[in-house]
Design a protein around this motif. Sequence first.
Motif, PDB file in Angstrom:
ATOM      1  N   GLU A 187       0.824  -1.200   0.000  1.00  0.00           N
ATOM      2  CA  GLU A 187       0.000   0.000   0.000  1.00  0.00           C
ATOM      3  C   GLU A 187       0.860   1.251   0.000  1.00  0.00           C
ATOM      4  O   GLU A 187       0.593   2.213  -0.733  1.00  0.00           O
ATOM      5  N   ASN A 190       2.564   1.919  -3.463  1.00  0.00           N
ATOM      6  CA  ASN A 190       1.685   2.536  -4.444  1.00  0.00           C
ATOM      7  C   ASN A 190       1.233   3.928  -4.032  1.00  0.00           C
ATOM      8  O   ASN A 190       0.905   4.760  -4.883  1.00  0.00           O
ATOM      9  N   GLU A 237       1.314  -6.910  -6.862  1.00  0.00           N
ATOM     10  CA  GLU A 237       0.808  -5.710  -6.196  1.00  0.00           C
ATOM     11  C   GLU A 237       1.520  -4.432  -6.642  1.00  0.00           C
ATOM     12  O   GLU A 237       0.949  -3.341  -6.575  1.00  0.00           O
ATOM     13  N   ILE A 238       2.766  -4.583  -7.080  1.00  0.00           N
ATOM     14  CA  ILE A 238       3.590  -3.391  -7.337  1.00  0.00           C
ATOM     15  C   ILE A 238       3.997  -3.224  -8.795  1.00  0.00           C
ATOM     16  O   ILE A 238       4.370  -2.129  -9.210  1.00  0.00           O
ATOM     17  N   SER A 241       2.569  -0.221 -10.907  1.00  0.00           N
ATOM     18  CA  SER A 241       3.205   1.070 -10.620  1.00  0.00           C
ATOM     19  C   SER A 241       4.582   1.157 -11.257  1.00  0.00           C
ATOM     20  O   SER A 241       4.974   2.206 -11.779  1.00  0.00           O
TER      21      SER A 241
END
Length: 342
Positions: A187, A190, A237-238, A241
Amino acid sequence: MTRLLPTSTAGSLPKPSWLAEPETLWSPWKLDGAALTEAKEDALRVALCEQQAAGIDIVSDGEQTRQHFVTTFIEHLEGVDFEKRETVTIRNRYEASVPTVVGEVSRQKPVFVEDAKFLRAQTSAPIKWALPGPMTMIDTLYDAHYKSREKLAWEFAVALNEEARELQEAGVDIIQFDEPAFNVFFEEVNDWGMATLERAMEGLTCEKAVHICYGYGIKANTDWKKTLGQEWRQYEEIFPSIRKSSVDLVSLECHNSHVPMDLIELIRGKKVMVGAIDVASNVIEKPEDVAATLREALNFVDADKLYPCTNCGMAPLSRDVARGKLAALVSGAAIVRSELQG
């Protein structure tokens, strides 16, 4: 690099016994003063020769000039007290005694620039130099001043950018930012972590890399990996980005991991340093093992953007094992390169 499948290492190589305790991660230096400087230079020469003998295309200093991949940089900054220590949990995995941020952090002088100039003078090969990333830096300290992970990360990004620009001027071709914390604090990555990394890379015209692994083969990391299940999907998740960022190369852990290779599709267009060597094992890979990992990766990254690499650094390994793994990496890449060239 114009060569197809150029090889490199993710970071550290074992230190010789005259410099630090062999096969020990983050071992204290055995010398100091002028003798330490000379020993580091000798160790850097040896690390370079090991890479050249194996046939590594993109060389580094093997982190011979660093005791620790994060704190050696921090030692040279203002605002951090190494005598005032606190115990913190590193990346939600293990406790460590760390220095304390007691005031405004700033970089008053170069840290690795002279070392980079020394390496540049020894070789005409492309050079990659590693720096800690802002998020991993803040996870390796106790902050008694800013009391904000984000604020401290932005300050570190400024210091890193100053160092990176001077490393570029010293002749470094690729500057790599080590961000294992990206695999934990999704979290925050990002929200502001990627932005602070962009600040650290601001204005660089050399190639910019980010290294995101699952850590050295120490017990705390191997125990953590056992809790991750049969599929390690942290990269998912990353990667979106990172794909939108100005990062040129992404260094990943692949061989002997449970990372689904198809996740690489999420960074399509970036150059990918595919980890094809397991640094958490003393078993020396066969060239065909390396080749198999690279062939699988080629389903998700174009051949001209695939850079065979190690999963992480090899500092805790013996020099013989590291030497064997370097040779396997080069031989495995040569197999696939030959296949691609017909």
